[in-house]
Scaffold this motif. Sequence first.
Motif, mmCIF file in Angstrom:
data_model
loop_
_atom_site.group_PDB
_atom_site.id
_atom_site.type_symbol
_atom_site.label_atom_id
_atom_site.label_comp_id
_atom_site.label_asym_id
_atom_site.label_seq_id
_atom_site.Cartn_x
_atom_site.Cartn_y
_atom_site.Cartn_z
ATOM 1 N N SER A 194 32.389 32.685 44.930
ATOM 2 C CA SER A 194 32.355 33.785 43.964
ATOM 3 C C SER A 194 32.048 35.064 44.727
ATOM 4 O O SER A 194 30.960 35.218 45.276
ATOM 5 C CB SER A 194 31.302 33.534 42.886
ATOM 6 O OG SER A 194 31.254 34.621 41.978
ATOM 7 N N SER A 225 41.722 37.471 37.625
ATOM 8 C CA SER A 225 42.342 36.878 36.447
ATOM 9 C C SER A 225 41.793 37.602 35.224
ATOM 10 O O SER A 225 40.571 37.781 35.096
ATOM 11 C CB SER A 225 41.992 35.382 36.336
ATOM 12 O OG SER A 225 42.541 34.652 37.413
ATOM 13 N N VAL A 267 38.341 36.844 32.463
ATOM 14 C CA VAL A 267 37.470 35.797 33.004
ATOM 15 C C VAL A 267 36.004 36.098 32.717
ATOM 16 O O VAL A 267 35.266 35.252 32.228
ATOM 17 C CB VAL A 267 37.708 35.629 34.527
ATOM 18 C CG1 VAL A 267 36.582 34.835 35.168
ATOM 19 C CG2 VAL A 267 39.038 34.940 34.781
ATOM 20 N N GLU A 296 39.504 32.750 45.179
ATOM 21 C CA GLU A 296 38.182 32.679 44.557
ATOM 22 C C GLU A 296 38.059 31.457 43.647
ATOM 23 O O GLU A 296 36.953 31.142 43.187
ATOM 24 C CB GLU A 296 37.884 33.960 43.782
ATOM 25 C CG GLU A 296 36.400 34.125 43.470
ATOM 26 C CD GLU A 296 36.083 35.391 42.709
ATOM 27 O OE1 GLU A 296 34.966 35.891 42.840
ATOM 28 O OE2 GLU A 296 36.958 35.873 41.960
ATOM 29 N N GLN A 297 39.158 30.780 43.386
ATOM 30 C CA GLN A 297 39.099 29.547 42.611
ATOM 31 C C GLN A 297 38.679 28.346 43.469
ATOM 32 O O GLN A 297 38.606 27.216 42.989
ATOM 33 C CB GLN A 297 40.441 29.283 41.926
ATOM 34 C CG GLN A 297 40.736 30.300 40.833
ATOM 35 C CD GLN A 297 42.101 30.149 40.180
ATOM 36 O OE1 GLN A 297 42.616 31.104 39.609
ATOM 37 N NE2 GLN A 297 42.687 28.977 40.253
ATOM 38 N N THR A 298 38.385 28.598 44.753
ATOM 39 C CA THR A 298 37.791 27.568 45.597
ATOM 40 C C THR A 298 36.434 27.166 45.019
ATOM 41 O O THR A 298 35.644 28.033 44.637
ATOM 42 C CB THR A 298 37.587 28.095 47.031
ATOM 43 O OG1 THR A 298 38.830 28.586 47.532
ATOM 44 C CG2 THR A 298 37.066 27.009 47.953
ATOM 45 N N SER A 299 36.164 25.884 44.979
ATOM 46 C CA SER A 299 34.887 25.412 44.437
ATOM 47 C C SER A 299 33.719 26.050 45.186
ATOM 48 O O SER A 299 33.642 26.000 46.412
ATOM 49 C CB SER A 299 34.802 23.883 44.559
ATOM 50 O OG SER A 299 33.563 23.415 44.088
ATOM 51 N N GLU A 337 42.189 26.406 45.222
ATOM 52 C CA GLU A 337 41.784 25.165 44.569
ATOM 53 C C GLU A 337 42.189 23.935 45.381
ATOM 54 O O GLU A 337 43.174 23.946 46.097
ATOM 55 C CB GLU A 337 42.416 25.077 43.177
ATOM 56 C CG GLU A 337 41.864 26.104 42.202
ATOM 57 C CD GLU A 337 42.147 25.732 40.764
ATOM 58 O OE1 GLU A 337 41.635 24.697 40.315
ATOM 59 O OE2 GLU A 337 42.883 26.471 40.105
ATOM 60 N N ARG A 381 41.910 36.306 43.981
ATOM 61 C CA ARG A 381 42.161 35.647 42.697
ATOM 62 C C ARG A 381 42.252 34.141 42.895
ATOM 63 O O ARG A 381 41.329 33.410 42.589
ATOM 64 C CB ARG A 381 43.433 36.213 42.043
ATOM 65 C CG ARG A 381 43.559 35.872 40.539
ATOM 66 C CD ARG A 381 44.106 34.488 40.264
ATOM 67 N NE ARG A 381 45.447 34.267 40.749
ATOM 68 C CZ ARG A 381 46.064 33.093 40.719
ATOM 69 N NH1 ARG A 381 45.453 32.019 40.229
ATOM 70 N NH2 ARG A 381 47.289 32.955 41.204
ATOM 71 N N ASP A 382 43.326 33.662 43.474
ATOM 72 C CA ASP A 382 43.484 32.220 43.664
ATOM 73 C C ASP A 382 42.482 31.698 44.685
ATOM 74 O O ASP A 382 41.950 30.593 44.544
ATOM 75 C CB ASP A 382 44.914 31.908 44.118
ATOM 76 C CG ASP A 382 45.410 30.569 43.588
ATOM 77 O OD1 ASP A 382 44.627 29.853 42.962
ATOM 78 O OD2 ASP A 382 46.595 30.256 43.794
#
Length: 511
Positions: free
Chosen positions: A24, A50, A53, A18-21, A238, A15-16
């Motif tokens: 996916s 999340s 989404v 996968e929020q890396t730029s 992130e 979740r968090d």
Amino acid sequence: MMKNRRISIMDTTLRDGEQTSGVSFSAPEKLSVAKFLIQELSVDAIEIASARVSEGELNAAKKIMQWAQSKGLESKIEILGFVDQGKSIAWIEEAGGKVLNLLSKGSENHLTHQLRKTIQEHITEINKTIEDASDRGIKVNLYLEDWSNGMKQKPSYVYDLLEGIHVEKLGRIMLPDTLGILTPQECYGFVKDMIDRFPTLNFDFHAHNDYDLSVANVLSAIEAGASGVHTTVNGLGERAGNAPLASVIALIHDHSDFSTAVEERKIALLSKMVESYSGIRISQNCPVVGENVFTQCSGVHADGDNKKGLYFNDLMPERFGRVRKYALGKTSGKANIVKNLESLGIEMEPKELKLVTDRIIELADKKANVTVEDLPYIISDVLRTQQVEQKIKLCNYSLVHTLGLNPTATLSIDIDGEVYQATSAGDGQYDAFMNSLRSIYAKLNKPFPALIDYSVTIPPGGRTDALVETVITWQFGKVFKTRGLESDQTEAAIKATIKMLNVIELEVENY
């Protein structure tokens, strides 16, 4: 403080992380990481998505939940949701989820400027969401987003928020350092304050790494009394990412009186899996999982390890399914080479060992990255070279390859104390070199063998930026081979050729 308390680990890579730029995960990748985290690593919980989404996120969550239900592990799978009039609850219910990690505003600044609501309005909506989720059999944990800023700017807001929420229906209260702003001292003080004010609640700490303090803050949080912490594999997340799973586990096990259920030996394997899936490369000096962290480069270190493990610490590589290595380079010295020879079951005399050491230093000066797999080739090359009397020596050479023109080679060679020079062109750089040699030998009426085969390989397990072995087959009455080992293919071929000249020189003399 209670000693030997077990710290709960919730991993939020899916979740968090996968929020890396640019990251996916596909549904099969998410499922394989989820299985590994729970079944192989034994983390206590994972956050997989999340809510709301995308359709792809929903399908991935469904696959994970189907697997979890088949194993009776539904309670370990958590999904981030929002205060959104029940839409997140419906999404999670459709996915088969049983745990909602509800995002609320942990700072008045976020509440006022993002939601534009009063604290009482927010509390009312949070409680309604908790009630609705509970009615549908969904357990709720509560995130206090931007909690660290909330405590720095107006802690009374945080207290008032929790005092108004139906905490008796919550599992865990999760305290995020959302922007990674806390120092370890602040983290300890704020977490302890929460525990002292709300002693019946269970608190998790969620660190971000903007100031490179996430792991230190994790230690401060558990020392202050937090019962759980959040991690991501390889520190994905992130901006500067989250607290890395490997470092957090090593720190808790080695530098606290607390324990976890995590299986250390599987961490490096999972790290490589996530590196492959995410496309985010692990830094070579990344603690615990980096390529170089269990590699000694200095010969002084290898010597100390030989004598009494003087350069070992508690981070023994075997704990994490890895092995200690000794780099081969210009600073390694004989001690490193001996360590590598031991791993290959090879013993050498001191004189031979010095020759091999000198050859490795020579290669390292050319920035060749020598590996243990290269070592047998280097040994063979050095010892074979010593066995051939060097009556013919290459003094120097120059190879020129210009666009639109044939390559040329200029060389000077010492034959029995006399130096000869020639320049020739050819179809390639090596061909030009050979034409120059042939011209010298033709003038001297010296016989020259026929080249009948030419092959180039790298040592198995080696790398092309390190060593290249060129094997050339010659015919001079009989068929024989010579080898050259270098970091450059043409230079390796030239070395093999000079060996050939000395072999045939002895043949002619003996004849």
